[in-house]
Each structure stands twice: as C-alpha cells, then as structure tokens.
Enzyme design. Structure first.
Site, PDB file in Angstrom:
ATOM      1  N   CYS A  11       0.871  -1.180   0.000  1.00  0.00           N
ATOM      2  CA  CYS A  11       0.000   0.000   0.000  1.00  0.00           C
ATOM      3  C   CYS A  11       0.904   1.225   0.000  1.00  0.00           C
ATOM      4  CB  CYS A  11      -0.985  -0.013   1.169  1.00  0.00           C
ATOM      5  SG  CYS A  11      -0.272   0.195   2.816  1.00  0.00           S
ATOM      6  N   ASN A  14       2.423   1.491   4.273  1.00  0.00           N
ATOM      7  CA  ASN A  14       2.678   0.216   4.956  1.00  0.00           C
ATOM      8  C   ASN A  14       2.354   0.298   6.451  1.00  0.00           C
ATOM      9  OD1 ASN A  14       5.492  -1.982   5.557  1.00  0.00           O
ATOM     10  ND2 ASN A  14       3.437  -2.568   4.978  1.00  0.00           N
ATOM     11  N   CYS A  16      -1.398   0.564   7.310  1.00  0.00           N
ATOM     12  CA  CYS A  16      -2.811   0.199   7.458  1.00  0.00           C
ATOM     13  C   CYS A  16      -3.158  -1.040   6.633  1.00  0.00           C
ATOM     14  CB  CYS A  16      -3.733   1.352   7.058  1.00  0.00           C
ATOM     15  SG  CYS A  16      -3.687   2.789   8.154  1.00  0.00           S
ATOM     16  N   ARG A  17      -3.293  -0.856   5.346  1.00  0.00           N
ATOM     17  CA  ARG A  17      -3.818  -1.924   4.493  1.00  0.00           C
ATOM     18  C   ARG A  17      -2.857  -3.086   4.284  1.00  0.00           C
ATOM     19  NH1 ARG A  17      -5.355   1.700  -0.483  1.00  0.00           N
ATOM     20  NH2 ARG A  17      -3.465   2.732   0.236  1.00  0.00           N
ATOM     21  N   SER A  18      -1.626  -2.802   3.878  1.00  0.00           N
ATOM     22  CA  SER A  18      -0.722  -3.920   3.566  1.00  0.00           C
ATOM     23  C   SER A  18      -0.310  -4.731   4.793  1.00  0.00           C
ATOM     24  CB  SER A  18       0.484  -3.461   2.740  1.00  0.00           C
ATOM     25  OG  SER A  18       1.196  -2.434   3.374  1.00  0.00           O
ATOM     26  N   ASP A 128      -8.227   3.131   1.436  1.00  0.00           N
ATOM     27  CA  ASP A 128      -7.327   3.568   2.503  1.00  0.00           C
ATOM     28  C   ASP A 128      -8.166   4.063   3.683  1.00  0.00           C
ATOM     29  OD1 ASP A 128      -5.357   4.577   4.127  1.00  0.00           O
ATOM     30  OD2 ASP A 128      -4.380   5.739   2.547  1.00  0.00           O
TER      31      ASP A 128
END
Length: 164
Positions: A11, A14, A16-18, A128
């Site tokens: 993301c 690095n 939140c999402r990934s 996001d």
C-alpha cells in the site's frame, strides 16, 4: 525440494492496508498448514512511515478478529523485492501504477491487485482507511479477508503445480 511461494502486499505507507493483508494471509496460511512453504511480507510505495508499527486503529480492529500486527514494522518497497517475490499485490490502482513504474519489465507479470482474488461484486480496491472512522477499518478487514481466502486457493494451486 519442497516448492515455496512468496507474496508481498503493498500500500502507500505500509501502516494500514498492507500490514493488515500480511497478517490476514499469514493467519490463513498457518491454518492451512502451509506456513513453511509460503513467505509473506508487506511494504509501502512511500517512505513516510519506515520503521513504524502499523496504525493503532488497524491493530485494534485486527486484534478483535484474531490477527496480530504488533510485531510488523513499515518498510518501503525495495528494488530487490521485484526479484525476490513471486507475487506483488497492490491495494489500489495508484499503488499498482507506482509499482509498475518501479518494476523492471521482466517482473511486471508479478504485479496484481489483491482484490483480483476476491469474489465478484466486492470493490476492486482496498480503500485507505487512514482518514476514515472505525467502519472504514472494518471494511478493509472484510475486503482483505475475502480476497485472502481467494488468494489462498491460488497459492495452493501454485504449490501443487510447481516443479519439485
């Protein structure tokens, strides 16, 4: 030799999402008893948060579902990642575009979006949640879980058909 497979979740920062996707996939891979055959990591396209733990809200929401993000630390995508990983999964179109710009031509086939592994009818990106509220973090988990279940099927197929 036992075939192995490696996946990098990507993301922007690095945090939140990934890292969420890394933890969810790691959990599913462990449950499937494939932990010794699958390498999972995450990184960001930008260097804003290198060395930082995942966002507190991401950790809180993930913990409620049994995922531990606490030991993860943000890093930026490195040139060597394109060589080392079998599959590099972007969380959205912008991240995919940035990866395409960084990626040597011979490795572009490794680039995809995580949501390509989700069932039809789910958003084509992982949004996001950074500026969103609690519902956004829950939505990210819902989408990542759905996509990672599909990704696990893909990984099993790859491992089954890989030369020994």
């Amino acid at each position: 030799m036992t075939p192995k497979y490696s996946i990098l979740m990507v993301c922007m920062g690095n945090i939140c999402r990934s890292p969420t996707a890394e933890a969810v996939l790691r959990h599913l891979v462990q449950e499937a008893e494939l932990g010794d055959r699958v390498r999972i990591d995450s990184a960001g396209t930008l260097d804003y948060h290198v060395g930082s733990p995942p966002d507190r809200r991401s950790q809180e929401h993930a913990t409620k579902r049994g995922y531990d993000l606490s030991k993860l630390r943000a890093r930026q995508v490195a040139a060597s990642d394109f060589e080392e990983f079998d599959l590099i999964l972007a969380m959205d179109w912008q991240n995919l575009g940035e990866l395409e710009e960084m990626c040597p031509p011979q490795h572009r086939r490794k680039l995809m979006r995580l949501m390509e592994f989700a069932p039809p009818g789910i958003n084509d990106i992982v949004p996001d949640p950074y500026t969103g509220g609690p519902l956004m973090f829950e939505r990210v988990l819902d989408q990542v879980e759905a996509a990672c279940r599909g990704l696990l099927v893909f990984i099993r197929n790859r491992l089954a058909t890989a030369p020994s």
